[in-house]
Design a protein around this motif. Structure first.
Motif, short mmCIF file in Angstrom:
data_model
loop_
_atom_site.label_atom_id
_atom_site.label_comp_id
_atom_site.label_asym_id
_atom_site.label_seq_id
_atom_site.Cartn_x
_atom_site.Cartn_y
_atom_site.Cartn_z
N HIS A 117 -136.37 19.44 -14.79
CA HIS A 117 -136.58 20.49 -15.79
C HIS A 117 -135.70 20.30 -17.03
O HIS A 117 -136.15 20.50 -18.16
CB HIS A 117 -136.33 21.85 -15.14
N HIS A 121 -136.24 19.86 -21.16
CA HIS A 121 -135.62 20.57 -22.29
C HIS A 121 -135.05 19.57 -23.30
O HIS A 121 -135.19 19.75 -24.51
CB HIS A 121 -134.52 21.51 -21.80
N SER A 142 -129.71 27.86 -21.12
CA SER A 142 -130.84 28.73 -20.79
C SER A 142 -130.37 29.83 -19.85
O SER A 142 -129.17 30.06 -19.71
CB SER A 142 -131.93 27.90 -20.13
N GLY A 143 -131.33 30.50 -19.20
CA GLY A 143 -130.98 31.55 -18.26
C GLY A 143 -130.35 30.99 -16.99
O GLY A 143 -129.64 31.69 -16.29
N GLY A 144 -130.63 29.73 -16.70
CA GLY A 144 -130.12 29.15 -15.46
C GLY A 144 -129.10 28.05 -15.66
O GLY A 144 -128.44 27.63 -14.71
N GLY A 169 -127.33 32.25 -20.94
CA GLY A 169 -128.48 33.17 -21.00
C GLY A 169 -128.35 34.28 -19.97
O GLY A 169 -128.73 35.43 -20.22
N ASP A 173 -128.33 38.27 -20.50
CA ASP A 173 -129.21 39.18 -19.76
C ASP A 173 -128.40 40.27 -19.06
O ASP A 173 -128.81 41.43 -19.02
CB ASP A 173 -130.07 38.39 -18.75
N GLY A 186 -131.45 38.34 -23.97
CA GLY A 186 -131.02 37.46 -25.07
C GLY A 186 -131.59 37.85 -26.43
O GLY A 186 -130.84 38.10 -27.38
N PRO A 187 -132.92 37.92 -26.55
CA PRO A 187 -133.50 38.23 -27.86
C PRO A 187 -133.09 39.61 -28.38
O PRO A 187 -132.92 39.80 -29.59
CB PRO A 187 -135.01 38.18 -27.61
N ASP A 190 -129.43 39.47 -29.55
CA ASP A 190 -129.46 38.68 -30.78
C ASP A 190 -129.85 39.57 -31.97
O ASP A 190 -129.19 39.59 -33.01
CB ASP A 190 -130.48 37.54 -30.58
N GLY A 308 -133.72 28.04 -23.58
CA GLY A 308 -134.04 29.37 -24.09
C GLY A 308 -133.04 29.93 -25.09
O GLY A 308 -133.44 30.53 -26.10
N VAL A 309 -131.74 29.74 -24.84
CA VAL A 309 -130.73 30.33 -25.72
C VAL A 309 -130.68 29.60 -27.08
O VAL A 309 -130.15 30.14 -28.06
CB VAL A 309 -129.35 30.35 -25.03
N ALA A 311 -132.87 29.50 -29.00
CA ALA A 311 -133.62 30.37 -29.93
C ALA A 311 -132.68 31.33 -30.66
O ALA A 311 -133.09 31.97 -31.64
CB ALA A 311 -134.67 31.17 -29.16
N ASN A 312 -131.44 31.43 -30.21
CA ASN A 312 -130.51 32.42 -30.78
C ASN A 312 -130.23 32.15 -32.26
O ASN A 312 -129.87 31.04 -32.65
CB ASN A 312 -129.20 32.40 -29.97
N THR A 339 -138.14 27.84 -25.15
CA THR A 339 -138.24 28.42 -23.80
C THR A 339 -139.17 27.54 -22.94
O THR A 339 -139.79 26.60 -23.45
CB THR A 339 -138.77 29.86 -23.86
N ASP A 340 -139.23 27.86 -21.65
CA ASP A 340 -139.92 26.97 -20.72
C ASP A 340 -141.38 26.74 -21.11
O ASP A 340 -142.12 27.68 -21.39
CB ASP A 340 -139.85 27.56 -19.30
O1 KG4 Z 1 -135.17 28.14 -20.92
P1 KG4 Z 1 -135.56 29.53 -20.54
O2 KG4 Z 1 -136.89 30.04 -21.02
O3 KG4 Z 1 -135.60 29.71 -18.99
C1 KG4 Z 1 -134.67 29.14 -18.15
O4 KG4 Z 1 -134.83 27.93 -17.80
O5 KG4 Z 1 -133.71 29.88 -17.80
O6 KG4 Z 1 -134.39 30.52 -21.03
C2 KG4 Z 1 -134.43 31.92 -20.85
C3 KG4 Z 1 -133.09 32.51 -21.29
C4 KG4 Z 1 -132.93 33.99 -20.96
O7 KG4 Z 1 -131.67 34.21 -20.36
C5 KG4 Z 1 -133.00 34.67 -22.34
O8 KG4 Z 1 -132.27 35.88 -22.40
C6 KG4 Z 1 -132.41 33.60 -23.22
O9 KG4 Z 1 -132.94 32.39 -22.72
N1 KG4 Z 1 -132.79 33.78 -24.65
C7 KG4 Z 1 -131.91 34.06 -25.63
C8 KG4 Z 1 -132.65 34.22 -26.81
N2 KG4 Z 1 -133.98 34.01 -26.52
C9 KG4 Z 1 -134.03 33.73 -25.18
N3 KG4 Z 1 -130.58 34.20 -25.59
C10 KG4 Z 1 -129.95 34.51 -26.74
N4 KG4 Z 1 -130.59 34.69 -27.92
C11 KG4 Z 1 -131.93 34.55 -28.01
N5 KG4 Z 1 -132.56 34.73 -29.18
#
Ligand code: KG4
Ligand code: ZN
Length: 371
Positions: A117, A121, A142-144, A169, A173, A186-187, A190, A308-309, A311-312, A339-340
């Protein structure tokens, strides 16, 4: 060659068709990238519920793949391979994608490629921007995951550091949850942080100097840690709630009782914005300090942030700023590719195929797969 990518590691069911261009600089073109998000299902529970996630993947996978082929104007006979996320992720979710990909590859007589995975990314950066100047240091956040990788040769990833506890991430959350802001946090954090004072709340930064007990062979001084920060936000919030409650109590006693409950439950929006901004400043600084430290140490010719992060908004802005001050090219994926999604998995799969790597039909999903 066109490949069908499949991604079901967490709470997005995604399928994509990606084509090799024959161009060395921009090796892949996205023909379709369909993502069915499960966020509305998990929102109710405040986080991803693994059993609900795998059941929803089963419901969605056939339709998502059909749509990806349709949008790409591609039939099974036009495909040259199938790529699928093997791990890491939720094992029940991964199994849906892996089982589907194996069946599809066997039925259509196509080679199958198992993809990590996080390699996906990292390749989202190439999908978006073309080949990176190498060596490159890439932060996958990311979240993980929160990990730094060194890419010296395309398709080879060396783990430099990672988080010892929470992913960035995940910290976003959790902070959003304790402020009652909703999921995924996250979003929302942000967005709210934009209106806050990022120095209003003093929060700690964790700088690790000792080796990781779980990986003593690695120096570990570029590792991340976010659980202390999350706990500091929790303590601050609880202390402020107690203060507000005490004030309301004094006020109510003077007025002969009243709605103390209502007043204690909500921070005013300015204070929420200040907490979000202060938290975000510490996270972004921690991420970028280590990323640029690593870039200097390994004499990187480019730096990237994926996951995912990435995107911040503050992370993107400060990343570009620090990169331009150091004259180091910076790369991020588009918001959709951050994101995924399955396009990044197809790209990483094409990279492996080009190196002659395919996977046997008996490989298994692996929730803790290493890269
Ligand atoms: O990569 P992803 O879609 O899934 C994983 O593999 O975890 O990342 C999701 C994570 C979540 O924790 C979400 O809160 C975070 O990315 N995220 C952000 C933003 N957009 C998504 N964190 C901070 N700022 C953002 N704008
Ligand atoms: Zn991810």
């Amino acid at each position: 060659m066109r490949t069908l990518g499949i991604e079901t590691s967490c709470d997005e069911t995604s399928a994509a068709v990606v084509e090799e261009t024959g161009d060395r600089a921009t090796p892949w073109a996205i023909r379709s990238n369909v993502i069915a998000s499960q966020v509305p299902i998990h929102r109710e529970w405040g986080g991803v519920v693994p059993e609900l996630a795998s059941r929803q993947h089963i419901r969605d996978i056939c339709g998502v793949v059909e749509r990806a082929l349709d949008e790409a104007k591609t039939s099974w006979t036009d495909l040259g391979s199938v790529a699928v996320t093997q791990g890491p992720g939720l094992v029940g979710s991964l199994l849906v994608g892996v089982a589907f990909a194996k069946a599809a590859a066997a039925a259509a007589g196509l080679p199958l490629v198992a993809v990590h995975h996080l390699a996906g990314h990292i390749e989202s950066l190439v999908l978006q921007n073309g080949e990176l100047p190498l060596p490159s240091v890439v932060l996958v956040v990311s979240g993980g995951h929160t990990s730094l990788y060194l890419v010296e040769r395309a398709g080879e990833y060396r783990l430099l550091s990672r988080t010892r506890d929470d992913a960035a991430g995940e910290a976003y959350d959790k902070v959003a949850k304790l402020l009652g802001l909703g999921y995924p946090g996250g979003p929302i954090v942000d967005r709210l942080a934009k209106g806050g004072n990022d120095r209003a709340v003093v929060l700690p930064t964790t700088r690790l100097t000792h080796a990781d007990r779980n990986a003593p062979e690695r120096k570990g001084d570029l590792d991340f840690s976010f659980s202390g920060l999350k706990t500091a936000v929790l303590r601050y919030v609880r202390a402020r709630e107690a203060e507000v409650a005490a004030k309301a109590h004094v006020h109510d006693s003077a007025q002969g009782g009243g709605a103390a409950e209502e007043r204690t439950s909500a921070f005013d929006p300015r204070e929420i914005a200040d907490i979000c901004a202060s938290f975000q400043r510490v996270v972004v600084t921690a991420l970028l300090d280590r990323l640029f430290d690593a870039a200097r140490r390994w004499q990187a010719r480019s730096v990237g942030i994926a996951g995912g992060v990435s995107a911040n908004s503050r992370l993107r802005a400060e990343f570009a700023d620090r990169g331009s001050r150091r004259e180091l090219p910076t790369f991020v994926p588009s918001l959709q590719l951050s994101t995924d999604n399955a396009a990044m998995i197809a790209a990483a799969g094409l990279r492996k195929l080009r190196a002659g790597v395919t996977s046997p039909l008996d490989f298994n999903a692996d929730a803790a797969l290493l890269l």
